[in-house]
Design an enzyme around this catalytic site. Sequence first.
Site, PDB file in Angstrom:
ATOM      1  CD  GLN A   1      -1.352  -0.303   3.654  1.00  0.00           C
ATOM      2  OE1 GLN A   1      -2.487   0.144   3.500  1.00  0.00           O
ATOM      3  NE2 GLN A   1      -0.968  -0.876   4.776  1.00  0.00           N
TER       4      GLN A   1
ATOM      5  CG  HIS B   1      -4.400   0.611   0.054  1.00  0.00           C
ATOM      6  ND1 HIS B   1      -4.698   1.888   0.471  1.00  0.00           N
ATOM      7  CD2 HIS B   1      -5.110  -0.188   0.847  1.00  0.00           C
ATOM      8  CE1 HIS B   1      -5.555   1.850   1.473  1.00  0.00           C
ATOM      9  NE2 HIS B   1      -5.825   0.588   1.717  1.00  0.00           N
TER      10      HIS B   1
ATOM     11  CG  ASP C   1      -9.456   0.425   0.735  1.00  0.00           C
ATOM     12  OD1 ASP C   1     -10.664   0.697   0.580  1.00  0.00           O
ATOM     13  OD2 ASP C   1      -8.995  -0.023   1.799  1.00  0.00           O
TER      14      ASP C   1
ATOM     15  CD  GLU D   1      -9.739  -3.312   0.760  1.00  0.00           C
ATOM     16  OE1 GLU D   1      -8.705  -3.568   0.113  1.00  0.00           O
ATOM     17  OE2 GLU D   1      -9.785  -3.289   2.002  1.00  0.00           O
TER      18      GLU D   1
ATOM     19  CG  ASP E   1     -11.940  -2.885   4.623  1.00  0.00           C
ATOM     20  OD1 ASP E   1     -12.003  -3.452   5.728  1.00  0.00           O
ATOM     21  OD2 ASP E   1     -11.183  -1.928   4.415  1.00  0.00           O
TER      22      ASP E   1
ATOM     23  CD  GLN F   1      -8.340  -5.658   4.742  1.00  0.00           C
ATOM     24  OE1 GLN F   1      -7.368  -5.511   5.467  1.00  0.00           O
ATOM     25  NE2 GLN F   1      -8.950  -4.650   4.174  1.00  0.00           N
TER      26      GLN F   1
ATOM     27  CE  LYS G   1      -9.014  -2.384   8.164  1.00  0.00           C
ATOM     28  NZ  LYS G   1      -8.463  -2.211   6.822  1.00  0.00           N
TER      29      LYS G   1
END
Length: 414
Positions: free
Chosen positions: A173, A195, A239, A274, A308, A330, A332
């Site tokens: 990212q 990302h 994302d 995302e 996410d 994801q 997380k």
Amino acid sequence: MKIKEVIFTKSYTGFYFDDQKAIKKDAIHDGFLYVGEPLTDGFEKIRVPGEAISIQLILDDGSVAIGDCAAVQYSGAGGRDPLFLADTYIPFMEKHIKPFLLDQEITTFKDMANAFDLLKIEGKRLHTAIRYGVSQALLSAVSLKEKITMAEVIRNEYNPNLKTLASIPIFAQTGDDRYTNVDKMILKEVDSLPHALINNVKEKLGYHGEKLIAYIEWLKNRIITQRIKDDYSPILHIDVYGTIGIAFNDDLDQIVSYCRDLEEAASPFKLRLEGPFDQGNREDTMLMLKKLRELLEEQNINIEIVADEWCNNLDDIKYFADHKAGHVLQIKTPDLGGLHHIAEAILYCKEKGIGAYCGGTCNETNLSAIATTHVAIGAGADVCLAKPGMDVDGGYMIVKNEMERVLSLSKIKR
């Protein structure tokens, strides 16, 4: 083997806690800081230093098992636990967690992690960061006792049919430095990138999505012109933190049309998107992701949706996977609490035929990144986040190097 002493110390993470709600409401950048009033409980500023609590378990043979309690960058958002500050939680852990751990016999990771996960204080479950850090230390302790890697502990206890440990594709990212950091990723031939932290409509997505399209076109051309090998073909993974839903007022027809434009901009590279929606609750977010996946597949648009926000704990992941709310979920890592839930989540996604992304946050530590890399390898995730931090090099070094060490050790033992 028993735990003879427990030590907690204040640590710092590889990034910062950010007030996501304030940033989405157009908080203004001032250098590395943000100007404006925080909007999420617990934040005194919109950006505050990331903190962790390091755990050391001294075992009766003198070895030391380790782990770090850490929480995500956007704590308090999307249904997550509140801000995790060391000075607040160390006294709590000294009072309640240390007595629980002292003199415990080291048995199996599964049994120890499950027992700790059930612990409640005054009727409340522990903060996810505490469950996360303690489970790392317990996995480390079992690894020391068994004299095998943490990945092998996970494989043996959760995924015994996995005969050969294998490399997991790594996703890096950029943070807000989304141009310079892409060059670093191209040089190192990162598997999936960048990302890009598209967390604001006005500055980063564009009110009609035009800024993101321009960025993806730049990204594609940068890879093609700067890659060393012609066959280097990373997956583009962006994302967007719910900003697409905001920009297009959740109009799925417009969003599907926009996705087709994004697909064309990214071509010939595969694109993952995302978090296109954050509906403010689990059910509505899940339903929107499910519908978007269905529409993209109906119209043969080759974009993969990654869930996410509101897909936080093991129950959420099972719920999203059961409904195919996205192509990839994801996991997380700090949000799931114990590492055993991460292994279970990866295996559940694989069982349901949905991608398992062993993610996490820039706001972790080297120890938590190493521990989750072992879980990703042992459970067989589809992609693994380079973390912590946003500088690319540090997180990629930690995760990539640990992965190579684990796999090399594994080959010698065959």
